[in-house]
Design a protein around this motif. Sequence first.
Motif, PDB file in Angstrom:
ATOM      1  N   GLN A   1       0.239  11.581  14.849  1.00 13.73           N
ATOM      2  CA  GLN A   1       0.148  12.816  14.062  1.00 13.73           C
ATOM      3  C   GLN A   1       0.867  12.724  12.719  1.00 13.73           C
ATOM      4  OE1 GLN A   1       1.473  16.029  16.631  1.00 13.73           O
ATOM      5  NE2 GLN A   1       0.116  15.276  18.247  1.00 13.73           N
ATOM      6  N   ILE A   2       1.477  11.567  12.453  1.00 17.17           N
ATOM      7  CA  ILE A   2       2.291  11.443  11.239  1.00 17.17           C
ATOM      8  C   ILE A   2       1.452  11.611   9.965  1.00 17.17           C
ATOM      9  CG2 ILE A   2       3.430   9.683   9.826  1.00 17.17           C
ATOM     10  CD1 ILE A   2       5.476  10.879  11.457  1.00 17.17           C
ATOM     11  N   ALA A   3       0.304  10.972   9.932  1.00 19.55           N
ATOM     12  CA  ALA A   3      -0.525  11.033   8.720  1.00 19.55           C
ATOM     13  C   ALA A   3      -0.943  12.476   8.441  1.00 19.55           C
ATOM     14  CB  ALA A   3      -1.748  10.141   8.871  1.00 19.55           C
ATOM     15  N   GLN A   4      -1.330  13.163   9.496  1.00 20.59           N
ATOM     16  CA  GLN A   4      -1.723  14.570   9.355  1.00 20.59           C
ATOM     17  C   GLN A   4      -0.531  15.432   8.921  1.00 20.59           C
ATOM     18  OE1 GLN A   4      -3.036  16.391  12.986  1.00 20.59           O
ATOM     19  NE2 GLN A   4      -3.840  18.202  11.941  1.00 20.59           N
ATOM     20  N   PHE A   5       0.618  15.154   9.502  1.00 24.18           N
ATOM     21  CA  PHE A   5       1.833  15.885   9.132  1.00 24.18           C
ATOM     22  C   PHE A   5       2.111  15.740   7.634  1.00 24.18           C
ATOM     23  CE2 PHE A   5       6.345  15.725   8.131  1.00 24.18           C
ATOM     24  CZ  PHE A   5       6.781  16.964   8.570  1.00 24.18           C
ATOM     25  N   ARG A   6       2.071  14.506   7.153  1.00 25.00           N
ATOM     26  CA  ARG A   6       2.335  14.268   5.727  1.00 25.00           C
ATOM     27  C   ARG A   6       1.347  15.016   4.859  1.00 25.00           C
ATOM     28  NH1 ARG A   6       2.257   8.104   6.538  1.00 25.00           N
ATOM     29  NH2 ARG A   6       4.274   7.809   7.533  1.00 25.00           N
ATOM     30  N   ARG A   7       0.082  14.942   5.254  1.00 15.32           N
ATOM     31  CA  ARG A   7      -0.976  15.550   4.459  1.00 15.32           C
ATOM     32  C   ARG A   7      -0.833  17.068   4.423  1.00 15.32           C
ATOM     33  NH1 ARG A   7      -4.879  12.605   7.053  1.00 15.32           N
ATOM     34  NH2 ARG A   7      -5.543  14.437   8.215  1.00 15.32           N
ATOM     35  N   GLU A   8      -0.441  17.651   5.540  1.00 15.30           N
ATOM     36  CA  GLU A   8      -0.446  19.112   5.631  1.00 15.30           C
ATOM     37  C   GLU A   8       0.885  19.750   5.267  1.00 15.30           C
ATOM     38  OE1 GLU A   8      -2.154  20.112   9.409  1.00 15.30           O
ATOM     39  OE2 GLU A   8      -4.109  19.316   8.808  1.00 15.30           O
ATOM     40  N   GLU A   9       1.981  19.044   5.463  1.00 14.71           N
ATOM     41  CA  GLU A   9       3.293  19.673   5.245  1.00 14.71           C
ATOM     42  C   GLU A   9       3.970  19.198   3.962  1.00 14.71           C
ATOM     43  OE1 GLU A   9       4.417  21.852   7.725  1.00 14.71           O
ATOM     44  OE2 GLU A   9       2.577  21.465   8.843  1.00 14.71           O
ATOM     45  N   LEU A  10       3.589  18.023   3.471  1.00 12.97           N
ATOM     46  CA  LEU A  10       4.298  17.445   2.336  1.00 12.97           C
ATOM     47  C   LEU A  10       3.348  17.172   1.170  1.00 12.97           C
ATOM     48  CD1 LEU A  10       6.362  14.731   4.283  1.00 12.97           C
ATOM     49  CD2 LEU A  10       7.142  17.017   3.613  1.00 12.97           C
ATOM     50  N   GLY A  11       3.898  17.238  -0.043  1.00 19.08           N
ATOM     51  CA  GLY A  11       3.160  16.807  -1.224  1.00 19.08           C
ATOM     52  C   GLY A  11       3.970  15.723  -1.906  1.00 19.08           C
ATOM     53  N   PHE A  12       3.296  14.733  -2.496  1.00 16.24           N
ATOM     54  CA  PHE A  12       3.999  13.603  -3.101  1.00 16.24           C
ATOM     55  C   PHE A  12       3.628  13.418  -4.563  1.00 16.24           C
ATOM     56  CE2 PHE A  12       3.395  12.617   1.381  1.00 16.24           C
ATOM     57  CZ  PHE A  12       4.690  12.367   1.766  1.00 16.24           C
ATOM     58  N   VAL A  13       4.638  13.189  -5.373  1.00 17.13           N
ATOM     59  CA  VAL A  13       4.407  12.803  -6.764  1.00 17.13           C
ATOM     60  C   VAL A  13       5.256  11.565  -7.022  1.00 17.13           C
ATOM     61  CG1 VAL A  13       4.630  13.500  -9.175  1.00 17.13           C
ATOM     62  CG2 VAL A  13       4.007  15.196  -7.455  1.00 17.13           C
ATOM     63  N   PHE A  14       4.618  10.497  -7.488  1.00 16.46           N
ATOM     64  CA  PHE A  14       5.304   9.224  -7.678  1.00 16.46           C
ATOM     65  C   PHE A  14       5.415   8.869  -9.154  1.00 16.46           C
ATOM     66  CE2 PHE A  14       2.997   8.963  -3.638  1.00 16.46           C
ATOM     67  CZ  PHE A  14       3.996   8.577  -2.762  1.00 16.46           C
ATOM     68  N   GLN A  15       6.265   7.903  -9.421  1.00 15.59           N
ATOM     69  CA  GLN A  15       6.431   7.388 -10.777  1.00 15.59           C
ATOM     70  C   GLN A  15       5.114   6.829 -11.335  1.00 15.59           C
ATOM     71  OE1 GLN A  15       9.753   4.775 -11.100  1.00 15.59           O
ATOM     72  NE2 GLN A  15       9.083   3.864 -12.998  1.00 15.59           N
ATOM     73  N   ASP A  16       4.395   6.092 -10.495  1.00 18.29           N
ATOM     74  CA  ASP A  16       3.189   5.405 -10.988  1.00 18.29           C
ATOM     75  C   ASP A  16       1.899   6.164 -10.636  1.00 18.29           C
ATOM     76  OD1 ASP A  16       3.257   5.000  -8.329  1.00 18.29           O
ATOM     77  OD2 ASP A  16       3.327   2.807  -8.397  1.00 18.29           O
TER      78      ASP A  16
END
Length: 232
Positions: free
Chosen positions: A77-92
């Motif tokens: 369920q980790i991939a789904q958790f990341r997608r639904e609960e977290l947003g990511f912004v990276f340097q590149d």
Amino acid sequence: MLLDVKHIKKVYRTRGNETIALRDVDFGVKEGEFVAIMGESGSGKTTLLNITATFDEPTEGKIELNGQDLSKIPSKQIAQFRREELGFVFQDFNVLDTFNNKDNILLPLVLSDVPKHEMEKRLDEVSAFVGIESLLNKYPYEISGGQRQRIAIARALINQPKLLLADEPTGNLDSATSSQILDVLRSVNEAGNTIMMVTHSVKAASEAARVLFIKDGKIFHEVYRGKADSQA
Ligand code: ADP
Ligand code: ADP
């Protein structure tokens, strides 16, 4: 607390070598806060962000998001958790050149089976908010770095995540463009989103209402920005 970082220790062990990357890191982030973690290269920022992002696990301690212990999330369920609960912004930026900007932004929703009309509605909202309406049908390689970072921010917001994680979001941008991206992040926060950003940039960190300073894997100082500063 939205995010509870509880006595985190991280030790990297490689061929007899041991690096303590984080030592008893302990803090909370309330819903709606904009927190910057600031420190020099090698101080442990990326390690802390990676653990919070569930990309890595702590050696000791635990992290909870809304009371949910991240280490207890089943790996399926980790991939789904990341997608639904977290947003990511990276340097590149991490946008895909094979998809146009619109499809880049929609990708997290496609993977989560969101109905099409809901997708379009959220795309309209987020594009207007981040100021990228005219870029949607272009490809990432046709736009500037600052514009690409706006696309990445839109993609991070489209799933209405509980927590936005940013790793040196202005690290690859010139000073004027960095200021614009920091303005976008501040308005994202003012709209109610919780942000945790790691950076070595004083300028970037000073956009956050609260700054935690990290050195040798330990948080040694904390500053809340006063009202006078926020008007500047
Ligand atoms: P920062 O993001 O502040 O530059 P990092 O979290 O990348 O700091 O690194 C903290 C410390 O942990 C540094 O000494 C770094 O060399 C070490 N480190 C980071 N990742 C690894 C790894 N995968 N294996 C071994 N050591 C690592
Ligand atoms: P930054 O922290 O500015 O993003 P780094 O050079 O510290 O850049 O780290 C880049 C990536 O390499 C990170 O994912 C980090 O975890 C990893 N890393 C850093 N130091 C080491 C190391 N000594 N061994 C293995 N991986 C490392």
